[in-house]
Structure formats: structure tokens, C-alpha cells
Design a protein around this motif. Structure first.
Motif, PDB file in Angstrom:
ATOM      1  N   GLY A 312       9.780   5.976 -38.977  1.00  0.00           N
ATOM      2  CA  GLY A 312       9.094   5.151 -38.422  1.00  0.00           C
ATOM      3  C   GLY A 312       9.539   4.290 -37.156  1.00  0.00           C
ATOM      4  N   ALA A 313       8.739   4.024 -35.966  1.00  0.00           N
ATOM      5  CA  ALA A 313       9.188   3.199 -34.792  1.00  0.00           C
ATOM      6  C   ALA A 313       8.183   2.203 -34.417  1.00  0.00           C
ATOM      7  CB  ALA A 313       9.278   4.261 -33.800  1.00  0.00           C
ATOM      8  N   ILE A 314       8.665   1.105 -34.121  1.00  0.00           N
ATOM      9  CA  ILE A 314       7.890   0.109 -33.250  1.00  0.00           C
ATOM     10  C   ILE A 314       8.292   0.339 -31.870  1.00  0.00           C
ATOM     11  CG2 ILE A 314       7.439  -2.302 -33.202  1.00  0.00           C
ATOM     12  CD1 ILE A 314       8.328  -2.706 -35.833  1.00  0.00           C
ATOM     13  N   LEU A 315       7.208   0.385 -31.065  1.00  0.00           N
ATOM     14  CA  LEU A 315       7.546   0.685 -29.524  1.00  0.00           C
ATOM     15  C   LEU A 315       6.783  -0.559 -28.961  1.00  0.00           C
ATOM     16  CD1 LEU A 315       8.303   2.536 -27.035  1.00  0.00           C
ATOM     17  CD2 LEU A 315       6.289   3.832 -27.584  1.00  0.00           C
ATOM     18  N   ALA A 316       7.756  -0.953 -27.923  1.00  0.00           N
ATOM     19  CA  ALA A 316       7.250  -2.125 -27.080  1.00  0.00           C
ATOM     20  C   ALA A 316       7.651  -1.985 -25.800  1.00  0.00           C
ATOM     21  CB  ALA A 316       7.845  -3.623 -27.669  1.00  0.00           C
ATOM     22  N   GLU A 317       6.653  -2.069 -24.789  1.00  0.00           N
ATOM     23  CA  GLU A 317       6.864  -2.080 -23.628  1.00  0.00           C
ATOM     24  C   GLU A 317       6.762  -3.355 -22.655  1.00  0.00           C
ATOM     25  OE1 GLU A 317       3.883  -0.245 -20.649  1.00  0.00           O
ATOM     26  OE2 GLU A 317       2.261  -0.476 -22.069  1.00  0.00           O
ATOM     27  N   GLU A 318       7.589  -3.512 -21.610  1.00  0.00           N
ATOM     28  CA  GLU A 318       7.596  -4.740 -20.660  1.00  0.00           C
ATOM     29  C   GLU A 318       6.569  -4.660 -19.721  1.00  0.00           C
ATOM     30  OE1 GLU A 318      10.501  -7.964 -18.698  1.00  0.00           O
ATOM     31  OE2 GLU A 318      11.274  -6.146 -19.395  1.00  0.00           O
ATOM     32  N   GLY A 319       5.551  -4.945 -19.481  1.00  0.00           N
ATOM     33  CA  GLY A 319       4.674  -4.719 -18.330  1.00  0.00           C
ATOM     34  C   GLY A 319       3.627  -3.700 -18.687  1.00  0.00           C
ATOM     35  N   TYR A 320       2.668  -3.196 -17.756  1.00  0.00           N
ATOM     36  CA  TYR A 320       1.637  -2.464 -17.661  1.00  0.00           C
ATOM     37  C   TYR A 320       1.520  -1.559 -16.460  1.00  0.00           C
ATOM     38  CZ  TYR A 320      -0.843  -5.889 -14.923  1.00  0.00           C
ATOM     39  OH  TYR A 320      -1.263  -6.674 -13.715  1.00  0.00           O
ATOM     40  N   GLY A 321       0.406  -1.039 -16.239  1.00  0.00           N
ATOM     41  CA  GLY A 321       0.300  -0.197 -15.142  1.00  0.00           C
ATOM     42  C   GLY A 321       1.099   1.157 -15.310  1.00  0.00           C
ATOM     43  N   ASN A 322       1.759   1.475 -14.189  1.00  0.00           N
ATOM     44  CA  ASN A 322       2.865   2.255 -14.220  1.00  0.00           C
ATOM     45  C   ASN A 322       3.569   2.586 -15.551  1.00  0.00           C
ATOM     46  OD1 ASN A 322       5.563   3.680 -13.621  1.00  0.00           O
ATOM     47  ND2 ASN A 322       4.537   4.063 -11.673  1.00  0.00           N
ATOM     48  N   PRO A 323       4.143   1.461 -16.097  1.00  0.00           N
ATOM     49  CA  PRO A 323       4.806   1.313 -17.237  1.00  0.00           C
ATOM     50  C   PRO A 323       4.108   2.175 -18.569  1.00  0.00           C
ATOM     51  CG  PRO A 323       5.322  -0.545 -16.373  1.00  0.00           C
ATOM     52  CD  PRO A 323       4.210   0.094 -15.542  1.00  0.00           C
ATOM     53  N   ASP A 324       2.816   2.010 -18.406  1.00  0.00           N
ATOM     54  CA  ASP A 324       2.011   2.491 -19.603  1.00  0.00           C
ATOM     55  C   ASP A 324       2.172   4.166 -19.576  1.00  0.00           C
ATOM     56  OD1 ASP A 324       0.770   0.073 -19.778  1.00  0.00           O
ATOM     57  OD2 ASP A 324      -1.237   0.602 -18.872  1.00  0.00           O
ATOM     58  N   ALA A 325       2.291   4.769 -18.632  1.00  0.00           N
ATOM     59  CA  ALA A 325       2.793   6.355 -18.276  1.00  0.00           C
ATOM     60  C   ALA A 325       4.117   6.542 -19.487  1.00  0.00           C
ATOM     61  CB  ALA A 325       2.992   6.749 -17.301  1.00  0.00           C
ATOM     62  N   ASP A 326       5.208   5.500 -19.470  1.00  0.00           N
ATOM     63  CA  ASP A 326       6.243   5.699 -20.353  1.00  0.00           C
ATOM     64  C   ASP A 326       6.060   5.523 -21.726  1.00  0.00           C
ATOM     65  OD1 ASP A 326       8.879   5.371 -17.698  1.00  0.00           O
ATOM     66  OD2 ASP A 326       6.934   4.554 -17.123  1.00  0.00           O
ATOM     67  N   PHE A 327       5.336   4.442 -21.662  1.00  0.00           N
ATOM     68  CA  PHE A 327       4.811   3.995 -23.222  1.00  0.00           C
ATOM     69  C   PHE A 327       4.256   5.112 -23.845  1.00  0.00           C
ATOM     70  CE2 PHE A 327       1.622   1.881 -25.775  1.00  0.00           C
ATOM     71  CZ  PHE A 327       2.629   0.966 -26.702  1.00  0.00           C
ATOM     72  N   ILE A 328       3.061   5.679 -23.236  1.00  0.00           N
ATOM     73  CA  ILE A 328       2.465   6.713 -23.996  1.00  0.00           C
ATOM     74  C   ILE A 328       3.275   8.062 -24.097  1.00  0.00           C
ATOM     75  CG2 ILE A 328       0.414   8.374 -23.714  1.00  0.00           C
ATOM     76  CD1 ILE A 328      -0.085   5.427 -24.516  1.00  0.00           C
ATOM     77  N   ALA A 329       4.326   8.170 -22.875  1.00  0.00           N
ATOM     78  CA  ALA A 329       5.153   9.363 -23.360  1.00  0.00           C
ATOM     79  C   ALA A 329       5.937   9.328 -24.389  1.00  0.00           C
ATOM     80  CB  ALA A 329       5.666   9.625 -21.863  1.00  0.00           C
ATOM     81  N   CYS A 330       6.420   8.135 -24.590  1.00  0.00           N
ATOM     82  CA  CYS A 330       7.301   7.733 -25.561  1.00  0.00           C
ATOM     83  C   CYS A 330       6.563   7.958 -26.956  1.00  0.00           C
ATOM     84  CB  CYS A 330       8.226   6.634 -25.333  1.00  0.00           C
ATOM     85  SG  CYS A 330       9.645   6.359 -26.249  1.00  0.00           S
ATOM     86  N   PHE A 331       5.572   7.218 -27.062  1.00  0.00           N
ATOM     87  CA  PHE A 331       4.857   7.357 -28.229  1.00  0.00           C
ATOM     88  C   PHE A 331       4.472   8.916 -28.783  1.00  0.00           C
ATOM     89  CE2 PHE A 331       1.860   3.867 -29.762  1.00  0.00           C
ATOM     90  CZ  PHE A 331       1.650   4.424 -30.872  1.00  0.00           C
ATOM     91  N   VAL A 332       4.128   9.707 -27.571  1.00  0.00           N
ATOM     92  CA  VAL A 332       3.659  11.139 -27.972  1.00  0.00           C
ATOM     93  C   VAL A 332       5.063  11.817 -28.647  1.00  0.00           C
ATOM     94  CG1 VAL A 332       3.052  13.250 -26.988  1.00  0.00           C
ATOM     95  CG2 VAL A 332       1.664  11.242 -26.610  1.00  0.00           C
ATOM     96  N   ALA A 333       6.096  11.446 -27.744  1.00  0.00           N
ATOM     97  CA  ALA A 333       7.342  12.245 -28.281  1.00  0.00           C
ATOM     98  C   ALA A 333       7.798  12.030 -29.509  1.00  0.00           C
ATOM     99  CB  ALA A 333       8.506  11.978 -27.007  1.00  0.00           C
ATOM    100  N   LEU A 334       7.752  10.556 -29.857  1.00  0.00           N
ATOM    101  CA  LEU A 334       8.250  10.081 -31.028  1.00  0.00           C
ATOM    102  C   LEU A 334       7.494  10.842 -32.161  1.00  0.00           C
ATOM    103  CD1 LEU A 334       8.905   6.510 -30.233  1.00  0.00           C
ATOM    104  CD2 LEU A 334      10.460   7.944 -31.440  1.00  0.00           C
TER     105      LEU A 334
END
Length: 442
Positions: A312-334
Motif C-alpha cells: 500500500g501507499a499513502i500519496l500526498a501532493e503539495e498544491g492543486y491545479g496543475n499538480p493534480d495531474a501528477d497526483f492522479i498519474a501517480c495514483f494510477v501508476a501505483l
């Protein structure tokens, strides 16, 4: 790696003739501290003010927060690559002044990534720092090249606050702490069968690194994270000074250096290690500009997690907007790698709460902890005292303030009351793990 943090619980802070700590009171030789800070020729004016919980004080524009600390068993700087030469951290003894922070506050000029703290009243509930004794470094600098820029590096003032935190921390270097916290993990390949039988978890941190020009992003060992690739780090490095905050991020979404030093998710994972989980460590990732960069980093994170055998992983992003794309891409890859993932983020749902919460979404991102809406409107009455300059909220482009709105007018009213978006509340959403806010789906 074994890290000891010796805690000195600060009950009061005051000015005196010598910087020292005794019976819960931190005494600051104000002039000596100012002289030390002004060794940086770029700081043109400088003062130190103290703000305590419950006082009618508003602090703005706040640029950074740091817990005062010092290293005990080595002459190494507190923040390697920032306040001194690069050296490894996460082992040995560090002393910390708990219950207080050093704040970097603009004497006049604010910027997009700056925020506000209220020490009492309705606004106090929005920020962790209202409950701390804040030692405010209020200064101006000669950084004329960015004086009227909405986005500022704020280098001299932020570096001055880091130096002040280390200066104050040295007051307890030779003293016996009130208590000692120990943080130790066996090497991943050397753990017992009992620990290895538990669900294995990694903590993925996506630090701010979008700005391609150096000086705005989070730093790791003094290195700008825009140059960084996802890397496995020991959690002790995170809480012992390897990372410092950047200046680019709408402020409620930002992780201050204080948040890195006291990351509550890391501390909770330590508590559960060997009981309910096998805590593998921290994958320190980044936030990128182009889609290709985002996808590449996501693949790196997933590969590291899978190679470690993470369940399992806990995934935390700093920010929102453009970083959301990194957040979801990482979510999906995991998730595609077989690593069950829980995300932690705030949302940008508009002032009415009706907009799409994240810029990018995917069905595989089906377990997200929300830390609130950055666009939530907050109205607060005037305070008796302002540290910094209240006009900065409306004049200087703070992410949650404005000079004029056809309906709401200026963020700063003639009587000193304010209206702003949650965006401008200093580190208010606390994605690192101690947010007082959430959203519930009914």
C-alpha cells in the motif's frame, strides 16, 4: 538509522539580555539576534516580534515557518545545503524547541505564495500556527528585481528565518531535554519475519517543483527539486532537515519547513510500524510541468514501490491545479503496479463548492482524504494588532486576496476586517496530516 529528537517544551518566549532557555521559557537577546540576521547584507531592515496564542494579532504576509532546532553531536548545520555545507542527516541527536516556530514575515511586500495567520478569534481555527508561540522575523530586503513581482523567491527573508531558527535552537544544545523521541527503522532487507508479515506501506510525497527557474521550489539537501527524480528517502531525513519549503504555491496548500520537520503522517507510520504495518520508507517525488514529465515521474514512483514490495501507499501532493495531474498519474501508476493507494489532498471546488474538485480524475483514484476547499470564502473581523502589513493581502497578489471584486470589493476593508479565500491561510490545509478540515460525501 537511529535519530533522537530531544524536546524542550516552550511555555513562554520573551526578550532579555541573553539568548537562553530555562524552566520552559525561551529568552531572546533581540539585538544580538537581529545583528546575526543582518550579517546578510541583502536584509535592509529587520525586527523580531512575538505573537502568542489568544492574542488579538494578525500576521501577514507570512512566507515560511521553521521549528527552532540544533544538532547536538556534530558541528553540522541544521539545514544542509542551506545554512551550511551538505552533510547527511537522520542520525544522531537533534534538539528541538517545541510549541513555537520562527516565521518569516514581510515588512511590506507580499507575494502569491504568502499567507495569513490569526492568533485568536474565528480565524485561529484555520491554521496550526495560531496554537504556537510565533517568533516573527519581520524584514525587508534589497531584492528590487522582484519587488513588484507577484511571484517572489523571498530568498533573503526565508534564509534569514532558517538561520534564526538555528540560532535560537543552539540555546538548548548543551541542555538536558524534557523528553526524547526515537526514530529508528531496520534496513528493509534486515527486518524480522514478524514485521515482514505485516502489510508493507510507503509514503509518497510530491513536493513542489514546478518552477523551471531555480529559487522557487522545495529544496532537498539544498538542491532545487525541479532537477529531481523520485527517490527513496529514509523518513528520518525528512523530519531532520533534509527538506525545506519553497516560495511557489498558493499558501493554504504549501508545506512549510515546520511541516517537514514535524510531519504527522511519518510519525503515525512510525507508531504503527511493527504493529499494524511494515513502514518501508518515503518515496520523495516531484511535481512537473509537461505531461511527459508527469508520466515519467509516476512510473518511477510505481517502480520503486513495486521493487520494495509495497502492498500500500499513502500519496500526498503539495498544491492543486496543475499538480493534480501528477497526483492522479501517480495514483494510477501505483494502482496498476498492484499497490493499493490512498491519496491526501485539498480541493479547488470554487467559492460555491460546485466545481470539479481536482483538475484530473480517474476511477482508480477511489480513496482520497480531502483537506478542504481552497476557494472557501472566509470573513474575519479586525485584529488589534498587525505584524507585517495588512495591505499586502489585497495589494500584492496573495493567492487568496484581491484588490477589488465587483461584488465583494477589496479583501481588506477600511475597518481592518478582511474577506479572503482559504487559499491565503498560511499552510491552512495541512495535507501533511493534521488538517482540521475535511469534506464528507452524503
Amino acid at each position: 538509522m537511529k535519530l533522537e529528537i530531544g524536546n524542550f517544551h516552550v511555555k513562554d518566549v520573551c526578550f532579555g539580555t541573553e539568548t537562553s532557555f530555562s524552566n520552559g521559557t525561551l529568552i531572546i537577546d533581540k539585538q544580538a539576534a537581529i545583528d546575526y540576521i543582518k550579517e546578510d547584507e541583502h536584509i535592509t531592515t529587520c525586527d523580531i516580534e512575538i505573537a502568542k496564542p489568544g492574542e488579538s494579532i494578525r500576521i501577514v504576509p507570512v512566507k515560511e515557518a521553521i521549528e527552532p532546532r540544533c544538532r547536538v553531536n556534530a558541528d553540522h548545520p541544521l539545514f544542509p545545503g542551506v545554512t551550511g555545507e551538505v552533510h547527511p542527516v537522520g542520525e544522531g541527536r537533534t534538539h528541538a524547541l517545541k510549541g513555537c516556530s520562527v516565521l518569516a514575515v514581510g515588512e511590506h511586500w507580499g507575494s502569491f505564495g504568502d499567507g495569513l495567520i490569526d492568533m485568536s478569534g474565528e480565524g485561529a481555527k484555520y491554521s496550526l500556527f495560531s496554537g504556537l508561540i510565533n517568533i516573527c522575523l519581520v524584514a525587508d530586503t534589497d531584492e528590487e528585481f522582484e519587488r513588484h513581482e507577484q511571484q517572489k523567491k523571498n530568498r533573503a527573508l526565508r534564509w534569514g528565518a532558517h538561520r534564526l531558527a538555528e540560532y535560537l535552537g543552539n540555546a538548548v544544545k548543551e541542555l538536558q531535554p524534557d523528553d526524547i523521541e526515537e526514530y529508528e527503522l531496520d534496513a528493509i532487507t534486515k527486518r524480522s519475519a514478524e514485521v515482514n508479515a505485516l502489510p508493507s506501506v510507503v509514503y509518497v510525497l510530491q513536493g513542489q517543483s514546478q518552477m523551471e527557474e531555480d529559487g522557487y521550489n522545495d529544496l532537498v539537501y539544498g538542491w532545487d527539486m525541479n532537477n529531481y527524480l523520485p527517490t527513496l528517502m529514509h523518513p528520518n531525513e525528512i523530519i531532520d532537515g533534509a527538506l525545506i519549503s519553497g516560495s511557489f504555491m498558493p499558501c493554504s496548500s504549501k508545506w512549510s519547513t515546520y511541516d517537514f520537520q514535524n510531519n504527522p503522517t511519518i510519525k503515525e507510520l512510525y507508531k504503527e510500524h511493527g504493529k499494524s504495518v511494515n513502514f518501508l520508507g518515503v518515496i520523495m517525488s516531484n511535481l512537473n510541468v509537461s505531461l511527459e514529465q508527469k508520466e515519467r515521474s509516476a512510473l518511477y514512483v510505481a517502480q520503486i514501490a513495486k521493487s520494495l514490495g509495497a502492498d500500500g501507499a499513502i500519496l500526498a501532493e503539495e498544491g492543486y491545479g496543475n499538480p493534480d495531474a501528477d497526483f492522479i498519474a501517480c495514483f494510477v501508476a501505483l494502482e496498476d503496479a498492484g499497490v493499493k493507494t490512498v491519496g491526501v489532498t485539498n480541493e479547488c471546488t470554487g467559492r460555491d463548492g460546485q466545481s470539479q474538485p481536482l483538475v484530473a480524475l480517474d476511477e482508480k483514484a477511489n480513496a482520497i482524504v480531502s483537506c478542504g476547499n481552497v476557494s472557501q470564502l472566509i470573513r474575519l473581523p479586525a485584529m488589534e494588532r498587525v505584524i507585517g502589513e495588512l495591505e499586502a493581502l489585497s495589494r500584492d497578489g496573495l493567492s487568496g486576496g484581491w484588490s477589488g471584486d465587483e461584488i465583494l470589493g477589496s479583501s481588506v476593508k477600511e475597518d481592518g476586517s478582511i474577506i479572503m479565500e482559504n487559499n491565503a491561510m498560511f499552510c491552512g490545509d495541512q495535507v501533511s496530516g493534521w488538517s482540521p478540515k475535511t469534506m464528507t460525501e452524503f
